[in-house]
Motif scaffolding. Sequence first.
Motif, PDB file in Angstrom:
ATOM      1  N   SER A 249      33.762  34.127  51.198  1.00  0.00           N
ATOM      2  CA  SER A 249      33.180  34.632  52.453  1.00  0.00           C
ATOM      3  C   SER A 249      33.655  36.054  52.699  1.00  0.00           C
ATOM      4  CB  SER A 249      33.585  33.740  53.628  1.00  0.00           C
ATOM      5  OG  SER A 249      33.119  32.429  53.455  1.00  0.00           O
ATOM      6  N   LEU A 250      34.956  36.279  52.463  1.00  0.00           N
ATOM      7  CA  LEU A 250      35.509  37.614  52.633  1.00  0.00           C
ATOM      8  C   LEU A 250      34.795  38.626  51.747  1.00  0.00           C
ATOM      9  CD1 LEU A 250      37.733  39.675  53.456  1.00  0.00           C
ATOM     10  CD2 LEU A 250      39.053  38.800  51.505  1.00  0.00           C
ATOM     11  N   LEU A 251      34.626  38.316  50.458  1.00  0.00           N
ATOM     12  CA  LEU A 251      34.006  39.261  49.535  1.00  0.00           C
ATOM     13  C   LEU A 251      32.539  39.501  49.871  1.00  0.00           C
ATOM     14  CD1 LEU A 251      35.707  38.152  46.226  1.00  0.00           C
ATOM     15  CD2 LEU A 251      35.889  40.408  47.285  1.00  0.00           C
ATOM     16  N   GLY A 252      31.856  38.487  50.397  1.00  0.00           N
ATOM     17  CA  GLY A 252      30.485  38.708  50.841  1.00  0.00           C
ATOM     18  C   GLY A 252      30.426  39.726  51.959  1.00  0.00           C
ATOM     19  N   ALA A 253      31.378  39.624  52.901  1.00  0.00           N
ATOM     20  CA  ALA A 253      31.432  40.601  53.994  1.00  0.00           C
ATOM     21  C   ALA A 253      31.819  41.984  53.475  1.00  0.00           C
ATOM     22  CB  ALA A 253      32.434  40.129  55.051  1.00  0.00           C
ATOM     23  N   VAL A 254      32.780  42.027  52.543  1.00  0.00           N
ATOM     24  CA  VAL A 254      33.219  43.309  51.992  1.00  0.00           C
ATOM     25  C   VAL A 254      32.097  43.979  51.203  1.00  0.00           C
ATOM     26  CG1 VAL A 254      34.803  44.376  50.322  1.00  0.00           C
ATOM     27  CG2 VAL A 254      35.660  42.701  51.967  1.00  0.00           C
ATOM     28  N   ALA A 255      31.287  43.172  50.525  1.00  0.00           N
ATOM     29  CA  ALA A 255      30.155  43.735  49.774  1.00  0.00           C
ATOM     30  C   ALA A 255      29.198  44.481  50.693  1.00  0.00           C
ATOM     31  CB  ALA A 255      29.415  42.632  49.021  1.00  0.00           C
ATOM     32  N   GLN A 256      29.062  44.018  51.943  1.00  0.00           N
ATOM     33  CA  GLN A 256      28.175  44.674  52.895  1.00  0.00           C
ATOM     34  C   GLN A 256      28.862  45.831  53.623  1.00  0.00           C
ATOM     35  OE1 GLN A 256      24.805  43.576  52.887  1.00  0.00           O
ATOM     36  NE2 GLN A 256      25.894  42.781  51.090  1.00  0.00           N
ATOM     37  N   ALA A 257      30.188  45.772  53.721  1.00  0.00           N
ATOM     38  CA  ALA A 257      30.931  46.812  54.441  1.00  0.00           C
ATOM     39  C   ALA A 257      31.263  48.005  53.556  1.00  0.00           C
ATOM     40  CB  ALA A 257      32.225  46.221  55.007  1.00  0.00           C
ATOM     41  N   THR A 258      31.115  47.855  52.232  1.00  0.00           N
ATOM     42  CA  THR A 258      31.403  48.938  51.295  1.00  0.00           C
ATOM     43  C   THR A 258      30.147  49.263  50.496  1.00  0.00           C
ATOM     44  OG1 THR A 258      32.131  47.378  49.579  1.00  0.00           O
ATOM     45  CG2 THR A 258      33.822  48.244  51.074  1.00  0.00           C
ATOM     46  N   SER A 259      30.175  50.403  49.810  1.00  0.00           N
ATOM     47  CA  SER A 259      28.989  50.790  49.035  1.00  0.00           C
ATOM     48  C   SER A 259      29.311  51.291  47.635  1.00  0.00           C
ATOM     49  CB  SER A 259      28.227  51.898  49.776  1.00  0.00           C
ATOM     50  OG  SER A 259      29.051  53.047  49.948  1.00  0.00           O
ATOM     51  N   ARG A 260      30.578  51.603  47.375  1.00  0.00           N
ATOM     52  CA  ARG A 260      30.931  52.257  46.110  1.00  0.00           C
ATOM     53  C   ARG A 260      31.896  51.465  45.253  1.00  0.00           C
ATOM     54  NH1 ARG A 260      35.331  54.767  44.858  1.00  0.00           N
ATOM     55  NH2 ARG A 260      36.043  54.896  47.036  1.00  0.00           N
ATOM     56  N   VAL A 261      32.934  50.917  45.847  1.00  0.00           N
ATOM     57  CA  VAL A 261      34.006  50.293  45.073  1.00  0.00           C
ATOM     58  C   VAL A 261      33.514  49.044  44.342  1.00  0.00           C
ATOM     59  CG1 VAL A 261      35.971  51.131  46.386  1.00  0.00           C
ATOM     60  CG2 VAL A 261      34.767  49.076  47.160  1.00  0.00           C
ATOM     61  N   GLU A 262      34.053  48.841  43.134  1.00  0.00           N
ATOM     62  CA  GLU A 262      33.823  47.586  42.429  1.00  0.00           C
ATOM     63  C   GLU A 262      34.644  46.494  43.113  1.00  0.00           C
ATOM     64  OE1 GLU A 262      34.782  45.497  38.121  1.00  0.00           O
ATOM     65  OE2 GLU A 262      35.013  47.662  38.343  1.00  0.00           O
ATOM     66  N   LEU A 263      34.121  45.273  43.097  1.00  0.00           N
ATOM     67  CA  LEU A 263      34.806  44.132  43.698  1.00  0.00           C
ATOM     68  C   LEU A 263      35.131  43.106  42.613  1.00  0.00           C
ATOM     69  CD1 LEU A 263      32.539  43.709  46.842  1.00  0.00           C
ATOM     70  CD2 LEU A 263      34.649  45.048  46.636  1.00  0.00           C
ATOM     71  N   MET A 264      36.173  42.310  42.855  1.00  0.00           N
ATOM     72  CA  MET A 264      36.614  41.374  41.827  1.00  0.00           C
ATOM     73  C   MET A 264      37.475  40.281  42.437  1.00  0.00           C
ATOM     74  SD  MET A 264      38.857  42.326  38.447  1.00  0.00           S
ATOM     75  CE  MET A 264      39.474  41.068  37.337  1.00  0.00           C
ATOM     76  N   THR A 265      37.353  39.058  41.929  1.00  0.00           N
ATOM     77  CA  THR A 265      38.330  38.019  42.242  1.00  0.00           C
ATOM     78  C   THR A 265      39.511  38.174  41.298  1.00  0.00           C
ATOM     79  OG1 THR A 265      37.030  36.534  40.823  1.00  0.00           O
ATOM     80  CG2 THR A 265      36.773  36.300  43.208  1.00  0.00           C
ATOM     81  N   TYR A 266      40.728  38.026  41.857  1.00  0.00           N
ATOM     82  CA  TYR A 266      41.938  38.231  41.059  1.00  0.00           C
ATOM     83  C   TYR A 266      42.951  37.152  41.443  1.00  0.00           C
ATOM     84  CZ  TYR A 266      45.040  41.224  38.268  1.00  0.00           C
ATOM     85  OH  TYR A 266      45.854  41.740  37.279  1.00  0.00           O
ATOM     86  N   VAL A 267      42.797  35.919  40.929  1.00  0.00           N
ATOM     87  CA  VAL A 267      41.671  35.401  40.157  1.00  0.00           C
ATOM     88  C   VAL A 267      41.275  34.048  40.736  1.00  0.00           C
ATOM     89  CG1 VAL A 267      42.188  36.570  37.976  1.00  0.00           C
ATOM     90  CG2 VAL A 267      43.245  34.347  38.438  1.00  0.00           C
ATOM     91  N   THR A 268      40.069  33.607  40.348  1.00  0.00           N
ATOM     92  CA  THR A 268      39.557  32.302  40.744  1.00  0.00           C
ATOM     93  C   THR A 268      39.818  31.274  39.649  1.00  0.00           C
ATOM     94  OG1 THR A 268      37.843  33.076  42.269  1.00  0.00           O
ATOM     95  CG2 THR A 268      37.387  31.044  41.078  1.00  0.00           C
ATOM     96  N   CYS A 269      40.191  30.076  40.051  1.00  0.00           N
ATOM     97  CA  CYS A 269      40.345  28.964  39.105  1.00  0.00           C
ATOM     98  C   CYS A 269      39.073  28.115  39.157  1.00  0.00           C
ATOM     99  CB  CYS A 269      41.557  28.121  39.463  1.00  0.00           C
ATOM    100  SG  CYS A 269      41.757  26.657  38.414  1.00  0.00           S
ATOM    101  N   PRO A 270      38.300  28.049  38.059  1.00  0.00           N
ATOM    102  CA  PRO A 270      37.009  27.365  38.091  1.00  0.00           C
ATOM    103  C   PRO A 270      37.058  25.948  37.524  1.00  0.00           C
ATOM    104  CG  PRO A 270      37.118  28.681  36.113  1.00  0.00           C
ATOM    105  CD  PRO A 270      38.481  28.786  36.780  1.00  0.00           C
ATOM    106  N   THR A 271      38.170  25.229  37.754  1.00  0.00           N
ATOM    107  CA  THR A 271      38.326  23.955  37.050  1.00  0.00           C
ATOM    108  C   THR A 271      38.650  22.757  37.921  1.00  0.00           C
ATOM    109  OG1 THR A 271      40.676  24.396  36.625  1.00  0.00           O
ATOM    110  CG2 THR A 271      39.093  25.145  34.947  1.00  0.00           C
ATOM    111  N   VAL A 272      39.390  22.910  39.015  1.00  0.00           N
ATOM    112  CA  VAL A 272      39.826  21.757  39.807  1.00  0.00           C
ATOM    113  C   VAL A 272      39.229  21.817  41.210  1.00  0.00           C
ATOM    114  CG1 VAL A 272      41.815  20.484  40.726  1.00  0.00           C
ATOM    115  CG2 VAL A 272      41.954  21.557  38.463  1.00  0.00           C
ATOM    116  N   ARG A 273      39.627  22.823  41.980  1.00  0.00           N
ATOM    117  CA  ARG A 273      39.115  22.967  43.352  1.00  0.00           C
ATOM    118  C   ARG A 273      37.633  23.319  43.351  1.00  0.00           C
ATOM    119  NH1 ARG A 273      40.568  27.895  46.825  1.00  0.00           N
ATOM    120  NH2 ARG A 273      41.650  28.407  44.881  1.00  0.00           N
ATOM    121  N   TYR A 274      37.179  24.061  42.354  1.00  0.00           N
ATOM    122  CA  TYR A 274      35.771  24.438  42.222  1.00  0.00           C
ATOM    123  C   TYR A 274      35.231  23.908  40.891  1.00  0.00           C
ATOM    124  CZ  TYR A 274      37.150  28.334  45.409  1.00  0.00           C
ATOM    125  OH  TYR A 274      37.639  29.113  46.426  1.00  0.00           O
TER     126      TYR A 274
END
Length: 326
Positions: free
Chosen positions: A54-79
């Motif tokens: 949710s945070l990164l979705g908001a940041v994507a709209q509040a910024t226009s230039r910077v690259e965004l990244m998860t540091y880091v997501t675990c894609p195995t248990v919780r998701y």
Amino acid sequence: MTAFGYTLMTEQSGPRELVAYAEAAERVGFDFEVSSDHYFPWLDTQHHAPYAWSLLGAVAQATSRVELMTYVTCPTVRYHPAVVAQKAATLGVLSEGRFTLGLGAGENLNEHVVGERWPAVGERHEMLAEALQIIRALLAGAELTWAGDHFRVDSARLWDLPDDPVELAVAVSGDASVERFAPLADHLVAVEPDAGLVSAWNAAREEAGLAPTRAIGQIPICWDTDRDRAVARAHEEFRWFGLGWPVNANLPTTEAFRAASQFVRPDDVASSIPCGPDLDAVVEAVSAYVEAGFTDVAIVQIGDDGQQEFLDRAAAPLLEKLRAAS
């Protein structure tokens, strides 16, 4: 030229504050911004753990230039990896191609909340490798049915994809993880300035006939005009940092982190984390990553208290010094 990033630490700030910091970090000139993805902070004294996506979705709209990244997501248990792929694709669209999906084998602290057992490290790496294959296929537009050792996917397809597929970065910590993940990911993530890790990753990529990639590191600092105050804040909120990955990955609660770090002294923290107003000390610490071959380094400014002052007063001159040194 090394790229320098700003870390949105979801463990130490609320979501509205983090969006404001993201805007300020873009204004002062950071090249990219990374967000942690935790359900818990490491210590109760950090006070926060908003939902990174949710945070990164908001940041994507509040910024226009910077690259965004998860540091880091675990894609195995919780998701489940199919859901991670959908989230990444949506963020790729919202950011107009500025998002990189950073992935890792996870920490018990964040994954135990769904009530599943915490696998041993070898199994976690097997799960991550399988998850990477699922995510890669879905981000490429495939309609996927999968029956693997750890995951099942039934007729999945992503309906909203960015023009260019989201790239994958994976956290590694040794030869075994490098060998397994270098052929599966686009970029390397590591939190120690280990030149051997970077060279092994590049060699594994070359052996697999793949192009060179980015190596993305991260380093904590605690800037403050008063060094004693900086050391106290770093000790209060970041004394867990020196416990090491094998410990940090397996502790299940903030109480466990508090107990494990109870004998870490302020001087111990100050010896490993640049604290105080000396920007040259930060540059010296970051230079270890540059010399090790890292192409990108994200700065963690410890603590919500003083975060805006860091962005207003120290970030721009720090970036100037970092770029001059690299």
